[in-house]
Write a protein that holds these residues in place. Structure first.
Motif, short mmCIF file in Angstrom:
data_model
loop_
_atom_site.label_atom_id
_atom_site.label_comp_id
_atom_site.label_asym_id
_atom_site.label_seq_id
_atom_site.Cartn_x
_atom_site.Cartn_y
_atom_site.Cartn_z
N ILE A 1 -51.92 -47.76 2.12
CA ILE A 1 -52.66 -48.67 2.99
C ILE A 1 -53.68 -49.46 2.17
O ILE A 1 -53.84 -50.66 2.34
N ASP A 2 -54.33 -48.72 1.26
CA ASP A 2 -55.35 -49.37 0.47
C ASP A 2 -54.77 -50.50 -0.37
O ASP A 2 -55.25 -51.62 -0.35
N HIS B 1 -52.85 -42.98 2.37
CA HIS B 1 -54.02 -43.85 2.30
C HIS B 1 -53.93 -44.79 1.11
O HIS B 1 -54.36 -45.91 1.14
N GLN C 1 -48.57 -50.09 10.06
CA GLN C 1 -48.66 -49.40 8.77
C GLN C 1 -48.85 -47.89 8.93
O GLN C 1 -48.91 -47.17 7.95
N LEU C 2 -48.98 -47.43 10.18
CA LEU C 2 -49.23 -46.01 10.43
C LEU C 2 -47.98 -45.31 10.97
O LEU C 2 -47.17 -45.93 11.64
N SER C 3 -47.87 -44.02 10.69
CA SER C 3 -46.77 -43.24 11.27
C SER C 3 -47.10 -42.91 12.72
O SER C 3 -48.23 -43.12 13.18
N ARG D 1 -58.97 -50.48 8.48
CA ARG D 1 -58.62 -51.88 8.21
C ARG D 1 -57.11 -52.12 8.34
O ARG D 1 -56.65 -53.24 8.19
N ALA D 2 -56.36 -51.04 8.59
CA ALA D 2 -54.90 -51.17 8.65
C ALA D 2 -54.46 -51.64 10.03
O ALA D 2 -55.20 -51.53 11.01
N GLN E 1 -50.00 -40.55 13.12
CA GLN E 1 -51.27 -41.21 12.80
C GLN E 1 -51.71 -42.13 13.94
O GLN E 1 -52.90 -42.21 14.26
N PHE F 1 -44.23 -42.96 6.41
CA PHE F 1 -45.52 -42.33 6.28
C PHE F 1 -46.40 -43.17 5.39
O PHE F 1 -46.13 -43.38 4.23
N ALA F 2 -47.45 -43.69 5.97
CA ALA F 2 -48.35 -44.53 5.18
C ALA F 2 -49.47 -43.65 4.64
O ALA F 2 -50.30 -43.16 5.38
N PRO G 1 -56.04 -39.96 7.36
CA PRO G 1 -56.28 -39.98 5.92
C PRO G 1 -57.06 -41.23 5.52
O PRO G 1 -56.86 -42.30 6.10
N ASP G 2 -57.94 -41.09 4.54
CA ASP G 2 -58.70 -42.21 4.01
C ASP G 2 -59.25 -43.13 5.10
O ASP G 2 -58.85 -44.29 5.21
N ALA H 1 -60.14 -46.87 4.61
CA ALA H 1 -59.05 -47.83 4.46
C ALA H 1 -58.27 -47.98 5.76
O ALA H 1 -57.86 -49.08 6.13
#
Lengths: 540, 345, 291
Positions: free
Chosen positions: B8-9, B5, A153-155, A148-149, A158, B2-3, A141-142, A145
């Motif tokens: 995260i942004d 978007h 921060q991801l599941s 840069r994570a 992901q 669950f992040a 997703p996105d 963005a």
């Protein structure tokens, strides 16, 4: 022409291992545009074979014999530099644990771009653009963005997508996937499998896919090889191996896979053994002076009953709160609200002394056969500790323990041994004997078979079924695997994010699910279509 | 977790926009804690004076059993020692809060002045030793880990075992004996050449020359610690899954070492470096004693010889304050290196 | 169906020794330590005279006079005898102060780790407090204020050395208490004390033992440093005291500082080597990697 052709591969193990070779005289080929599944239980050597091709064998383990022809060259004969140049470029690999397979201190985009950097491709600006494009392609997703994570921060799903993006970066000819979905929830697993399928078709790659799960095989394999103790026991087209296996071992493995035929449920029984009403549990993050408290509703107003002699399956993905429900019933977790009665006795209000007595009636069987037994005490001590604490004379408790070990299919002499002398399945039997020693009326089995190989899993399920018949036990069977639940349970309850979304007879829930989440969960089970076909064939 | 978007942004923006704020919050929180700890030390100091055998007034005067009656009576009056216990504690606390650490009757100077005059010398010595040991320790640790099992590894590992087991003050003495007395290469005594009257650059060079032996001997022990820690940490990290991922990408071994293993391996070393600050102060007492380095360590030795308890307790308090400040700095560095810290707050 | 157990059982003690002995340094360390212990035990047999007694002229160099292989000190005392008696103090202080640190650190850490919550918060704040104070400076102040003696030295070393023990035990207990076998014990109705002492702590013993062996070494270094600064028990000959007393005459009599330092170095090194061997034997990588 084959992309990869492995001939007579033999991999030696260091001295002191339980056998001499991890892999012995194994030959196979992978054609362009096909997915070859390598199937086997733990210790079959399937991962070793994959790592040997990749050139990432652990220290002390080495290829002793054989060739791996790739692009006209023998991989095992190439110097390390040349192999390094192939890795990530022509041959890529993804791994089992998405949570630990990414560098925690590096941004996702940098980790993707690093592949180009390693092989001297593109300018830094182009690399960044490609990272975003790849993130898009693997469905993150996105993408702008997310590059840069940081990994935390991801599941899990992901992160596995990010891993796949790295593997795809240089359009490899061969992708090696080592159990890439094993650590994921079933719905996420379905998404990742279809992603791999999709990408394989679009890029025309060859894929070597390592798995222990025949459901996954049915979902994606073109061809299959089955391995046991480092040797190939069967190889062939996916359809042939799945529907008409020739080797006994393959047949046994396939039989052990829970089928879709739901056994007829026992007649409904009236007396409730366990009644849970309006159970809630909230976990609060640690409060501190400078941070707000984060609150997670783990269990949200859950109610159900289990009749005497009934097996209720509690099914859900990780984080659904199913384990919290099980642990609340014996108050290993203190519930915040609601009532729990075991045979009419309220559990939630008991004081420490009352709780000790009441717990005798409800015992647990745990998930991890390695963590559930104290490594420093003998099996006898583990089984007798409860009865002895309750006042049973030690001698009597010990005699009982020996009988119980035989009941669960072990030798009575097992009592004098230490846990490390047993295999995973055997330990799980000991764990069951320990629970039975308290003469419970209710057993809570928390993912009791999830850590076991599929053939062992089937044995333990048989044992539980048998014990229910013999002792009239009620069982709360907690699992993430709907199919396993359907095999064992009379009724099934499905949980999602702390709430009970559906409950009913196993057959109803499994064959005619009402709730959209249950439907999604069922559709996500790998090999759903195939197992249906197999069972029709079997029942015809 | 669950992040999405959006999450995260915003988090990313928050990261850049509020990073400074986060660090300031951290510092503020740690400073509050530091003040509490220091007050507790003051209370402990007060209790120690009273727990010591003999008259508290005599203890404060540093003249247990030897001071004359009238003088002691004066002290009693001055510190309110005839008042009830809580009042005494309050008087003492009030003094410390106003930065009055008492008076050294032996040296005829306020304790704080004595300590502040000596502090710079100690900071120069400990910081130099710290930088030397950290650099050397990390480099040697990385080299040993990269060549695990080879002759280089065994050599470096044995060397660190040896340094780790050597009494600091003894190495200092042996260094004086060898490099100063026998070879005459370096001065083995003091902070500068007395009477030389250097100013400007020559003065700096002179101090640096005097600094070499004390800083090296003090650093030796810590080099051993950092080396062992770095080596162990590098080996631990190199077994992690993401290192295999990095190798699967086709990165060269040296690149995997640098970009993936080293950075992760340094995290525990930073933590350790913070924890070692207190040890560094302790080591300074011994090194400064041997090399007659005019820092608070040497001052402590002098106070010890004269049983000047007021001064001893003052040094304990100030050195604890220095250690706390150092710990806050390492915490901030840790936060800068590791994106995970404080992200959930 | 009856399933046979797999791996054969070798006696655990024998198994332990084999793993320990695989580390050659550790075996060497053990031999050295045995020698040091023997010297300490038989000091008064080897040197019937008090180490404080003047036996020859002062500043006698080593290997000059028979019977005085390491020479004499500033007051004509036998250096070799001093070293033998010094071994006693080092070992006794190292051992006893470590036992005291364990006696403080293990219960505190176990309680903090097991009960968690407020208990943990309070106990860990206390631990942090002690860790913040520079330990050697604190030890100096404690010994100075309570007057140098064997007991004040042991107490001071114990007081500054327990926090790492508490932290280690807390971390071990915290990871063990969420293990399923501990939960099974709770379901079996065992008391908290029983679970903590019989189920959890035995499983935390290995790292505690390893740490203890290293703490003995550190305690010996600490004791010698205190004695070097003149904070030793004035009635007992110790290695640190010998070096401290000879510090001012180092230009004329190197041997007076050299030999006691070597004794400390060798003893501490031996203990550290043993600690590494214990670590290899008690915490095999494979066992820890399981999860």
């Amino acid at each position: 022409m084959s992309v990869l052709s492995v001939e007579h591969l033999t991999i030696g193990l260091p001295k002191g291992a339980d056998r001499r070779h991890a892999v012995k005289d194994v030959s196979f080929t992978i054609e362009a545009g096909e997915i070859l599944c390598v199937v086997g239980e733990s210790g079959s050597g399937k991962s070793m074979a994959a790592n040997a091709v990749m050139g990432l064998l652990p220290d002390l383990v080495a290829v002793e014999n054989g060739r791996a022809m790739f692009d006209g060259k023998d991989l095992f004969a190439l110097p390390e530099r040349a192999r390094q140049a192939l890795r990530g470029d022509r041959i890529a690999m993804i791994f089992q644990e998405p949570m630990t397979a990414l560098n925690p201190l590096m941004r996702i985009g940098d980790q993707i771009a690093e592949v180009y950097d390693a092989h001297g491709a593109l300018t830094p600006r182009q690399r960044r653009a490609k990272a975003v494009a790849l993130a898009t392609e693997v469905g993150l997703p996105d993408p702008e963005a997310i590059v840069r994570a940081y990994p935390f921060q991801l599941s899990g799903g992901q992160r596995q997508r990010a891993m796949i993006a790295m593997a795809l970066a240089l359009e490899p000819d061969l992708l090696i996937a080592d159990e890439p979905t094993t650590a994921l929830d079933v719905t996420t697993q379905a998404q990742i499998l279809s992603l791999i399928n999709d990408l394989q078709r679009r890029h025309g790659m060859a894929v070597m896919f390592i798995t222990h799960d025949f459901g996954v095989v049915a979902e994606i394999a073109t061809r299959v090889i089955v391995m046991r103790y480092g040797e190939i026991v069967e190889a062939g087209d996916a359809a042939t191996v799945l529907n008409a296996p020739r080797h006994d071992y393959t047949k046994r493995l396939l039989e052990a896979v829970p089928s879709d035929v739901v056994p007829a449920a026992a007649a409904p029984r009236e007396t409730p053994m366990l009644a849970v009403d309006g159970l809630t549990k909230t976990f609060g993050g640690k409060r501190s002076l400078f941070a707000k408290r984060r609150v997670v509703k783990a269990v949200d107003d859950v109610s159900f009953t289990i009749a005497k002699g009934e097996i209720l399956g509690l099914v859900g993905e990780s984080g659904s709160g199913k384990s919290t429900v099980g642990r609340s019933i014996v108050r290993l977790v203190e519930p915040d609200g609601g009532s729990i009665t075991i045979d009419g006795q309220e559990i939630t209000t008991l004081d420490a002394a009352g709780l000790r007595k009441a717990r005798r009636r409800a015992q647990m069987v745990f998930q991890d056969p390695y963590a559930s037994l104290n490594p420093r005490t003998r099996v006898a001590a583990a089984i007798t500790q409860g009865p002895v604490a309750m006042g049973t004379p030690r001698k009597e408790a010990l005699a009982d323990a020996r009988r119980l070990l035989e009941t669960v299919g072990l030798d009575a002499s097992a009592a004098d041994r230490y846990p490390h002398e047993f295999s995973g399945g055997q330990r799980q039997r000991i764990g069951i004997a320990r629970a039975l020693a308290m003469r419970p009326e209710l057993i809570i089995a928390d993912e009791a078979v999830s850590a076991l190989d599929v053939s062992i899993q089937a044995q333990i399920l048989d044992l539980l079924r048998d014990l229910r018949e013999r002792f009239g036990l009620s069982i709360l069977f907690i699992t993430h695997d709907l199919r396993v639940a359907a095999q064992l349970c009379d009724r099934i309850a499905v949980m999602q994010q702390g709430k009970l979304v559906e409950m009913g007879p196993a057959e109803e829930v499994f064959l005619r699910p009402q709730d959209p989440y249950t439907q999604r969960l069922l559709a996500a089970v790998p090999g759903a279509r195939w197992s249906g076909a197999a069972t029709t064939a079997a029942s015809a | 977790m669950f992040a999405t978007h959006a999450a995260i942004d915003t988090e990313d923006k928050a990261r850049r926009g509020f990073r400074l704020l986060r660090i300031l919050t951290l510092i503020a929180a740690r400073l509050v804690k530091a003040v509490i700890v220091l007050l507790l030390i003051v209370v402990a100091n007060f209790l120690l004076i009273h727990a010591a055998p003999g008259d508290p007034a005599a203890v404060m005067a540093g003249e247990a059993g030897a001071a004359d009656e009238i003088f002691i009576e004066q002290l009693r009056d001055r510190f309110g020692l005839n008042e009830p216990f809580p009042v005494q504690l309050w008087t003492y606390l009030k003094g410390v809060i106003q930065l009055d650490l008492g008076y050294s009757y032996r040296q005829q100077q306020p304790v704080l002045d004595l300590i502040l005059a000596r502090l710079p010398a100690t900071l120069i010595l400990t910081m130099t030793a710290f930088v030397i040991s950290l650099t050397l320790g990390v480099v040697l640790g990385v080299v040993a880990a990269a060549r695990q099992g080879t002759w280089t590894d065994s050599f470096v590992t044995s060397l660190s075992l040896l340094f780790y087991a050597t009494p600091l003050y003894w190495v200092a003495l042996m260094a004086v004996l060898l490099f100063s007395v026998q070879l005459g290469w370096l001065p083995g005594y003091g902070y500068e050449t007395i009477g030389a009257g250097y100013t400007g650059l020559p003065h700096v060079a002179d101090v640096a020359k005097h600094l070499v032996l004390p800083a090296l001997t003090l650093g030796l022990f810590f080099t051993a610690i950092y080396m062992r820690m770095t080596r162990a940490s590098m080996l631990e990290v190199s077994r992690m899954d993401f290192v295999k991922t990095a190798r699967a990408k086709g990165l060269s071994p040296s690149r995997v070492q640098r970009r993936h293993i080293l950075r992760n391996a340094l995290l525990p070393v930073v933590t350790l470096a913070g924890l070692q600050a207190g040890q560094l102060v302790g080591g300074a007492v011994l090194t400064e004693t041997v090399f007659a380095w005019p820092g608070i360590g040497r001052l402590m030795f002098e106070a010890l010889a004269q049983r000047d308890y007021n001064l001893l307790l003052g040094i304990l308090l100030i050195s604890a304050a220095v250690v706390i400040i150092f710990n806050i700095i390492t915490d901030v560095i840790y936060t800068l290196i590791d994106p995970r810290i404080g992200a959930n707050a | 169906m009856t399933l046979a157990a797999t791996a054969p059982a070798r006696h655990p003690a024998l198994d332990f020794w084999f793993r320990f002995a695989r580390n050659r340094g550790a075996v060497f360390g053990l031999l050295v330590l045995l020698v040091v212990i023997a010297v300490a035990v038989f000091a008064n047999v080897m040197f019937p005279d008090s180490p404080w007694k003047m036996v020859q002229r002062p500043f006698l160099e080593p290997f000059q006079v028979e019977g005085l292989p390491l020479g004499t000190d500033t007051l004509g005392r036998n250096v070799a005898a001093g070293l033998a008696y010094g071994a006693r103090v080092s070992l006794v202080v190292g051992l006893i102060s470590t036992l005291f640190s364990l006696a403080i650190g293990v219960p505190l850490g176990a309680a903090a780790g097991y009960y968690g919550g407020l208990v943990d918060d309070i106990l860990m704040r206390i631990t942090e407090f002690f860790q913040t104070i520079p330990s050697f400076a604190l030890a100096i102040v404690l010994v100075a204020i309570f007057q140098p003696s064997l007991s004040s030295i042991v107490a001071a070393i114990a007081i500054v050395s327990w926090p790492p023990v508490a932290r280690l035990v807390r971390a071990e207990v915290m990871s063990l208490k969420s293990r399923e076998f501990v939960e099974a014990a709770r379901l079996a109705g065992l008391s908290h004390l029983h679970i903590l002492t019989r189920q959890i702590l035995p499983n935390a013993m290995s790292p505690i033992i390893v740490m203890a062996s290293l703490m003995v070494a550190t305690a010996i270094l600490l004791e010698s440093s205190l004695s070097f600064l003149g904070l030793g028990d004035p009635n007992i000959m110790s290695w640190g005291y010998m070096i401290g007393a000879a510090r001012t005459v180092i230009r004329n009599a190197w041997w007076l500082s050299f030999f006691p330092g070597v004794c400390i170095l060798v003893t501490v090194l031996a203990l550290n080597l043993i600690g590494e061997g214990l670590n290899d034997a008690l915490n095999p990588r494979l066992a820890r990697k399981g999860r």
